[in-house]
Scaffold this active site. Structure first.
Site, short mmCIF file in Angstrom:
data_model
loop_
_atom_site.label_atom_id
_atom_site.label_comp_id
_atom_site.label_asym_id
_atom_site.label_seq_id
_atom_site.Cartn_x
_atom_site.Cartn_y
_atom_site.Cartn_z
N LYS A 114 0.81 -1.22 0.00
CA LYS A 114 0.00 0.00 0.00
C LYS A 114 0.85 1.27 0.00
O LYS A 114 0.47 2.27 -0.59
CB LYS A 114 -0.96 0.02 1.21
CG LYS A 114 -2.11 -0.95 1.04
CD LYS A 114 -3.27 -0.59 1.93
CE LYS A 114 -4.45 -1.51 1.64
NZ LYS A 114 -5.52 -1.39 2.60
N LYS A 198 -4.47 -9.26 -6.75
CA LYS A 198 -5.72 -9.40 -5.99
C LYS A 198 -6.78 -8.45 -6.54
O LYS A 198 -6.45 -7.33 -6.93
CB LYS A 198 -5.37 -9.02 -4.54
CG LYS A 198 -6.39 -9.28 -3.51
CD LYS A 198 -5.86 -8.84 -2.15
CE LYS A 198 -5.91 -7.34 -1.99
NZ LYS A 198 -5.71 -6.85 -0.64
N LYS A 201 -10.22 -2.57 -4.63
CA LYS A 201 -10.88 -1.32 -4.99
C LYS A 201 -9.88 -0.27 -5.41
O LYS A 201 -10.24 0.74 -5.98
CB LYS A 201 -11.78 -0.83 -3.86
CG LYS A 201 -11.25 -0.95 -2.47
CD LYS A 201 -12.39 -0.90 -1.44
CE LYS A 201 -11.98 -1.59 -0.14
NZ LYS A 201 -13.06 -1.91 0.75
P1 TYM Z 1 -10.75 -4.73 3.62
O1 TYM Z 1 -11.73 -3.64 3.84
O2 TYM Z 1 -9.59 -4.47 2.71
O3 TYM Z 1 -11.49 -6.02 3.08
C1 TYM Z 1 -12.64 -6.53 3.73
C2 TYM Z 1 -12.64 -8.05 3.66
O4 TYM Z 1 -12.62 -8.47 2.29
C3 TYM Z 1 -11.55 -9.39 2.08
N1 TYM Z 1 -11.02 -9.21 0.71
C4 TYM Z 1 -10.84 -10.21 -0.16
N2 TYM Z 1 -11.07 -11.54 -0.06
C5 TYM Z 1 -10.78 -12.30 -1.15
N3 TYM Z 1 -10.30 -11.80 -2.32
C6 TYM Z 1 -10.05 -10.47 -2.47
N4 TYM Z 1 -9.62 -9.99 -3.62
C7 TYM Z 1 -10.34 -9.62 -1.34
N5 TYM Z 1 -10.23 -8.27 -1.14
C8 TYM Z 1 -10.65 -8.06 0.12
C9 TYM Z 1 -10.50 -9.03 3.14
O5 TYM Z 1 -9.65 -10.10 3.42
C10 TYM Z 1 -11.38 -8.65 4.33
O6 TYM Z 1 -11.75 -9.81 5.04
N6 TYM Z 1 -7.97 -4.62 7.82
C11 TYM Z 1 -9.17 -5.12 7.22
C12 TYM Z 1 -10.44 -4.68 7.95
C13 TYM Z 1 -10.42 -4.88 9.43
C14 TYM Z 1 -10.65 -6.12 10.11
C15 TYM Z 1 -10.59 -5.79 11.49
C16 TYM Z 1 -10.93 -7.41 9.68
C17 TYM Z 1 -10.22 -3.92 10.38
N7 TYM Z 1 -10.33 -4.47 11.60
C18 TYM Z 1 -10.77 -6.78 12.48
C19 TYM Z 1 -11.10 -8.40 10.68
C20 TYM Z 1 -11.02 -8.08 12.03
C21 TYM Z 1 -9.31 -4.60 5.79
O7 TYM Z 1 -8.73 -3.60 5.44
O8 TYM Z 1 -10.21 -5.27 5.01
#
Ligand code: TYM
Length: 333
Positions: A114, A198, A201
């Site tokens: 990132k 991957k 967004k």
């Molecule tokens: P974020 O917002 O980037 O993504 C949300 C969830 O979607 C999953 N994900 C994917 N899974 C499969 N293939 C993909 N291409 C893909 N893109 C995104 C992510 O693995 C995630 O589960 N740090 C985290 C959010 C967070 C969180 C937490 C999660 C903050 N606090 C506590 C669990 C527990 C994040 O940025 O996810």
């Protein structure tokens, strides 16, 4: 045994098929099991680790709630709330950042991706973001955390932080190391334009992803333009080796149809990609359109969405404020 589930999604707009298949679809199944206590958080504090337009952020927070509900999470069963509404998350993150080690954070691959080449210009928040994530989870004594494969390393860090806190302050098992819930298959959905990246967004081309708000024509067009390779559809798993785009599209088909990769390969063995793409588009339209339409409908009722968050914040606060109080006592405040 009853599971305490916690997970979060960033409200950065354009939630996509990767978020759905990697995480939200799993949230819905966990929500539907009455034995579980589920908490799903719209992680707005995480979102501001990169620059946000405040008006857009507000809109995206509501859109994330709408996506949860439209996908099938019942706000009367699960707690849905936004992170900034519960002060314990910021307080907990600070205290845990004094427990976590620089060396641990320096290993986080997502920060490297990132921040890109110019790490000096990345915010400190982007660097320490996994510590806030650890606070999110540990404040609720979550036993299980459903996420996509890209969050695995952050969960390992969370477990390390919990263990070090317990050791440092001699409070055995006070912070509970959670188990990740990562699906064995299809936990990493790739870009439609490049099977080695991957689905995300932040990728510039909208053609690289299916957004959960796309309409029928957009879905069909994106699948039509999705990258494939010149070979015919594979006849078995072995023939799929090294063919990243075919693997991804077949994986999406299998995941959406709740079947295995093997049976999806069998179904299309020897056919053209164009036949397969037609079937995949049909399946996507059937699965995504009802969600997309429901999101649009829910977005018209802002006060309903806000009331879900208000209610969720109240419930989350009750749990998190007790835990942070104990954390502060342990630390010596
Ligand atoms: P974020 O917002 O980037 O993504 C949300 C969830 O979607 C999953 N994900 C994917 N899974 C499969 N293939 C993909 N291409 C893909 N893109 C995104 C992510 O693995 C995630 O589960 N740090 C985290 C959010 C967070 C969180 C937490 C999660 C903050 N606090 C506590 C669990 C527990 C994040 O940025 O996810």
């Amino acid at each position: 045994m009853s599971k305490k589930i916690f997970s979060g999604v960033q409200p950065t707009g354009n939630l996509h098929l990767g978020n759905y298949l990697g995480a939200i679809k799993n949230f819905v199944e966990l929500n539907n099991n009455d034995a579980n206590q589920c908490i799903f958080c719209v992680v707005d504090l995480h979102a501001i680790t990169v620059k946000q337009d405040p008006k857009e952020l507000k809109k995206n927070i509501r859109e994330t709630v709408a996506t949860f509900v439209a996908s099938g999470i019942d706000p009367n069963k699960s707690i849905i709330f936004n992170q900034s509404g519960v002060a314990a998350h910021s307080e907990g993150a600070w205290i845990l950042s004094c427990v976590a080690r620089m060396g641990w954070l320096n290993r986080m691959t997502q920060f490297k991706e990132k921040a890109g080449k110019d790490k000096e210009k990345a915010s400190i928040g982007l660097y320490s973001y996994p510590v806030l994530m650890a606070a999110d989870i540990l404040l609720y004594d979550a036993t299980h955390v459903p996420v996509g494969d890209d969050q695995k390393q952050h969960l390992e860090l969370c477990r390390d932080i919990a263990q070090k806190f317990n050791n440092d302050f001699d409070v055995e098992d006070f912070l509970k190391a959670p188990e990740p819930l990562i699906q064995k298959e299809f936990s990493r959905i790739m870009s439609l334009k490049d099977g080695s990246n991957k689905m995300s967004k932040s990728e510039l081309s909208d053609l690289s992803r299916i957004n959960l708000t796309d309409d029928k024509d957009q879905i069909i067009n994106k699948i039509k333009k999705a990258k494939t390779d010149p070979l015919p559809m594979p006849k078995d798993i072995k023939e799929l080796e090294g063919r990243l785009e075919a693997q991804n599209l077949l994986g999406i088909f299998a995941s959406l149809s709740n079947s295995t990769l093997e049976s999806s390969i069998e179904k299309f063995a020897g056919k053209n990609f164009s036949d397969f793409k037609q079937e995949l588009s049909k399946l996507l339209v059937n699965k995504i359109m009802p969600i997309s339409e429901e999101i649009k409908k829910l977005l018209k009722d802002q006060s309903y969405l806000d009331s879900i968050l208000l209610d969720g914040v109240e419930k989350a606060n009750k749990i998190a404020s007790k835990k942070i109080k104990k954390i502060k006592e342990i630390v010596g405040f």
